[in-house]
Design a protein around this motif. Structure first.
Motif, PDB file in Angstrom:
ATOM      1  N   ASP A 298       7.983  18.394   4.691  1.00 12.07           N
ATOM      2  CA  ASP A 298       9.017  19.427   4.506  1.00 12.07           C
ATOM      3  C   ASP A 298      10.075  18.993   3.486  1.00 12.07           C
ATOM      4  O   ASP A 298      10.884  19.802   3.052  1.00 12.07           O
ATOM      5  CB  ASP A 298       9.708  19.744   5.839  1.00 12.07           C
ATOM      6  CG  ASP A 298       8.792  20.547   6.756  1.00 12.07           C
ATOM      7  OD1 ASP A 298       7.807  21.120   6.258  1.00 12.07           O
ATOM      8  OD2 ASP A 298       9.078  20.589   7.974  1.00 12.07           O
ATOM      9  N   TYR A 299      10.111  17.722   3.162  1.00  6.29           N
ATOM     10  CA  TYR A 299      11.092  17.218   2.192  1.00  6.29           C
ATOM     11  C   TYR A 299      10.444  16.868   0.858  1.00  6.29           C
ATOM     12  O   TYR A 299      10.959  16.051   0.086  1.00  6.29           O
ATOM     13  CB  TYR A 299      11.865  16.024   2.788  1.00  6.29           C
ATOM     14  CG  TYR A 299      12.736  16.477   3.931  1.00  6.29           C
ATOM     15  CD1 TYR A 299      14.039  16.885   3.720  1.00  6.29           C
ATOM     16  CD2 TYR A 299      12.200  16.585   5.211  1.00  6.29           C
ATOM     17  CE1 TYR A 299      14.811  17.358   4.775  1.00  6.29           C
ATOM     18  CE2 TYR A 299      12.955  17.061   6.262  1.00  6.29           C
ATOM     19  CZ  TYR A 299      14.262  17.444   6.032  1.00  6.29           C
ATOM     20  OH  TYR A 299      15.026  17.931   7.062  1.00  6.29           O
ATOM     21  N   LYS A 300       9.331  17.513   0.602  1.00  5.33           N
ATOM     22  CA  LYS A 300       8.652  17.374  -0.698  1.00  5.33           C
ATOM     23  C   LYS A 300       9.667  17.658  -1.812  1.00  5.33           C
ATOM     24  O   LYS A 300      10.456  18.595  -1.706  1.00  5.33           O
ATOM     25  CB  LYS A 300       7.528  18.420  -0.719  1.00  5.33           C
ATOM     26  CG  LYS A 300       6.800  18.573  -1.989  1.00  5.33           C
ATOM     27  CD  LYS A 300       5.764  19.679  -1.852  1.00  5.33           C
ATOM     28  CE  LYS A 300       5.337  20.145  -3.223  1.00  5.33           C
ATOM     29  NZ  LYS A 300       4.248  21.099  -3.174  1.00  5.33           N
ATOM     30  N   GLY A 301       9.656  16.837  -2.830  1.00  8.84           N
ATOM     31  CA  GLY A 301      10.631  17.059  -3.912  1.00  8.84           C
ATOM     32  C   GLY A 301      11.887  16.213  -3.715  1.00  8.84           C
ATOM     33  O   GLY A 301      12.578  15.899  -4.676  1.00  8.84           O
ATOM     34  N   VAL A 302      12.179  15.855  -2.469  1.00  9.02           N
ATOM     35  CA  VAL A 302      13.321  14.960  -2.204  1.00  9.02           C
ATOM     36  C   VAL A 302      12.783  13.560  -1.884  1.00  9.02           C
ATOM     37  O   VAL A 302      13.222  12.559  -2.437  1.00  9.02           O
ATOM     38  CB  VAL A 302      14.166  15.468  -1.006  1.00  9.02           C
ATOM     39  CG1 VAL A 302      15.302  14.510  -0.702  1.00  9.02           C
ATOM     40  CG2 VAL A 302      14.694  16.854  -1.293  1.00  9.02           C
ATOM     41  N   ILE A 303      11.793  13.539  -1.000  1.00 12.25           N
ATOM     42  CA  ILE A 303      11.144  12.247  -0.721  1.00 12.25           C
ATOM     43  C   ILE A 303      10.192  11.944  -1.877  1.00 12.25           C
ATOM     44  O   ILE A 303       9.294  12.735  -2.196  1.00 12.25           O
ATOM     45  CB  ILE A 303      10.366  12.295   0.614  1.00 12.25           C
ATOM     46  CG1 ILE A 303      11.344  12.442   1.786  1.00 12.25           C
ATOM     47  CG2 ILE A 303       9.527  11.032   0.780  1.00 12.25           C
ATOM     48  CD1 ILE A 303      10.683  12.428   3.159  1.00 12.25           C
TER      49      ILE A 303
END
Ligand code: G3I
Length: 350
Positions: A298-303
Motif C-alpha cells: 500500500d506504500y508503493k512509491g514511498v517504500i
C-alpha cells in the motif's frame, strides 16, 4: 513459482542482509530472489578496524555495574583508523554485489554498538572527530557505489521521556552532533542516499522522537530515507499491524523515502523462550509476513526497498539472541537448507 524480486518488481526492490562467512552457500538464492544486499556486520567500524576492545555484555551485568575502562595502547591507531584496516570481509560482499549487478546498502557509518569500547571515551573531541573524518573518507573511497548509507545507526533513546541516546559520540560532540555527522556524510558520500535507521519504530513514543529527528535533519537537507528496521514477531495482533500502518503514514507524510531495513519475524516467545514451539509456528510466521507485505504494498512509491535481515533460518542473529545459544528460530523466508518456506509463498501470492 515466481521469485520474490519478480513478484515485487512493480512495488519496491527487495534485499537481504548477508554475511561473508556464509555468502557462498547463499549466493544462488540471493541472486534468484533479491535485488539488493546489505552487509550484516562487515561494514561496521569494528569489522573494518578490528581491535580487542569489544563492548561489554551489559545485559549480563548487575544494574549499575560498570567495567573499568581499558588501558589504551598505541593511541595513534584510534585517532587514525587508516593505520589498521581490514576490508576483506566487506570486499567479498561488495565485489559480489558489483559483479552481479546487485545494489548495496551501506550499514553503517557510526553506531554506539560498534566502536572500540572504553577507548573512544578516552580520546578528546578533536581526536574523535579526526577519527570520524578518516573513517568516513576511507569507507567512501573503498565502497564508492553503495547507493544508500545508514549514517548514525539507532540514535534515538529507548527511554520514555528521552530523546537522543547517550553515546560517546553525543558526549564528545554535543547535543547537536547529528547535524554535524550527517553533514559529514553528505560531504563524503555526495551521491548516496542518507538514511536515518532505527528500531521499535512503530512504538508511538519512539516514532515521535524519530519524526522529530528526521524533521530537523530534513529541514537542513541532510536526510533522504527513513529506515524502519522491522524486527517483528509472529505474536503480533491486529492492533500491532494497525500500528505499523499508522507509523508508515506518519513517516510518509514527511515526503522522504522509506526503507524497511532489517525485516524478520521472530517466532520465539521471549517470556517463555524454552517452551516447545507451537505446532502452527511456521504458519504464524507466514501469516505475519503476508500481512506485513500487504501493508508495504500500500506504500508503493514511498517504500523504495524492503530488506530481510538474513536469507535462511540457518543463520539469523535471532538464533543467538538473549543467550539463546543454539536455539533455532524461524524468522526468514528460506529454511536451513535454503528451501523456500511457506512464508515465501505467502509473500509472493497476492
Ligand atoms: O565473528 C565473531 C566470531 O569470531 C566469534 O567466534 C563469535 C563468538 O560470539 O562472535 C562473532 O562475532 C559476532 C558477529 O555478530 C558475527 O556473527 C558478534 O559476537 C555478534 O555481536 C555480532 O552480532 C551482530 C550484531 O548486529 C552486533 O553487531 C549480529 O550478527 C547482527 O545481526 C546484528 O545486526 C543488528 C544491526 O546491525 C542493527 N540493528 C539490530 C540488528 C540485530 O541486532
Amino acid at each position: 513459482m515466481k521469485t520474490l524480486k519478480e513478484a515485487y518488481k512493480n512495488y519496491f526492490t527487495v534485499g537481504a542482509a548477508v554475511s561473508a562467512h556464509w555468502l557462498d552457500e547463499a549466493a544462488e538464492t540471493v541472486l534468484a530472489h533479491f535485488d539488493t544486499v546489505t552487509c550484516e556486520n562487515e561494514m561496521k567500524y569494528n569489522s573494518i578496524h578490528p581491535h580487542d576492545y569489544q563492548r561489554p555484555d551489559f545485559w549480563a551485568m548487575r544494574h549499575g555495574e560498570k567495567p573499568a575502562p581499558p588501558e589504551i595502547t598505541r593511541r595513534e591507531r584510534f585517532v587514525h583508523p587508516a593505520l589498521e584496516t581490514d576490508f576483506s570481509a566487506a570486499d567479498k560482499i561488495y565485489n559480489f554485489a558489483m559483479s552481479h549487478g546487485l545494489k548495496i546498502r551501506g550499514h553503517n557509518l557510526m553506531w554506539h554498538a560498534s566502536y572500540p569500547w572504553g577507548i573512544f571515551e578516552q580520546l578528546t573531541a578533536d581526536e574523535l572527530m579526526t577519527n570520524t573524518h578518516e573513517h568516513f573518507g576511507l569507507v567512501a573511497e573503498h565502497f564508492p557505489d553503495c547507493y544508500c548509507w545508514d549514517v548514525v545507526n539507532e540514535a534515538i533513546d529507548d527511554k520514555h521521556g528521552g530523546y537522543l541516546r547517550d553515546t560517546v559520540f553525543k558526549e564528545k560532540f554535543g547535543e547537536d552532533y547529528l547535524f554535524e555527522i550527517y553533514a559529514l556524510a553528505r560531504k563524503y558520500f555526495p551521491n548516496a542516499e542518507l538514511c536515518c535507521n532505527d528500531y521499535n519504530e512503530f512504538d508511538p513514543v519512539k516514532s515521535e522522537n524519530i519524526l522529530r529527528l528526521v524533521t530537523a535533519l530534513n529541514e537542513r537537507g541532510l536526510v533522504d530515507v527513513i529506515g524502519c528496521q522491522c524486527h517483528l514477531n509472529a505474536m503480533m495482533e491486529q492492533k500491532h499491524f494497525d500500528g505499523v500502518r499508522r507509523g508508515l503514514d506518519k513517516y510518509a507524510d514527511l515526503g522522504l523515502k522509506i526503507h524497511i531495513t532489517e525485516l524478520d519475524v521472530n517466532a520465539i516467545d521471549w517470556k517463555n523462550p524454552d517452551a516447545a514451539p507451537p505446532e502452527d509456528l511456521q504458519r504464524k510466521v507466514a501469516e505475519t509476513y503476508s500481512k506485513l507485505f500487504a501493508i508495504f504494498r500500500d506504500y508503493k512509491g514511498v517504500i523504495e526497498n524492503v530488506t530481510l535481515w538474513g536469507v535462511s533460518d540457518k543463520y539469523s542473529w535471532l538464533n543467538h539472541f538473549k543467550n539463546a545459544e543454539k536455539r533455532q528460530n524461524f524468522p526468514l523466508l528460506f529454511d536451513s537448507e535454503y528451501k523456500p518456506k511457506e512464508a515465501l509463498q505467502a509473500v509472493i501470492d497476492f
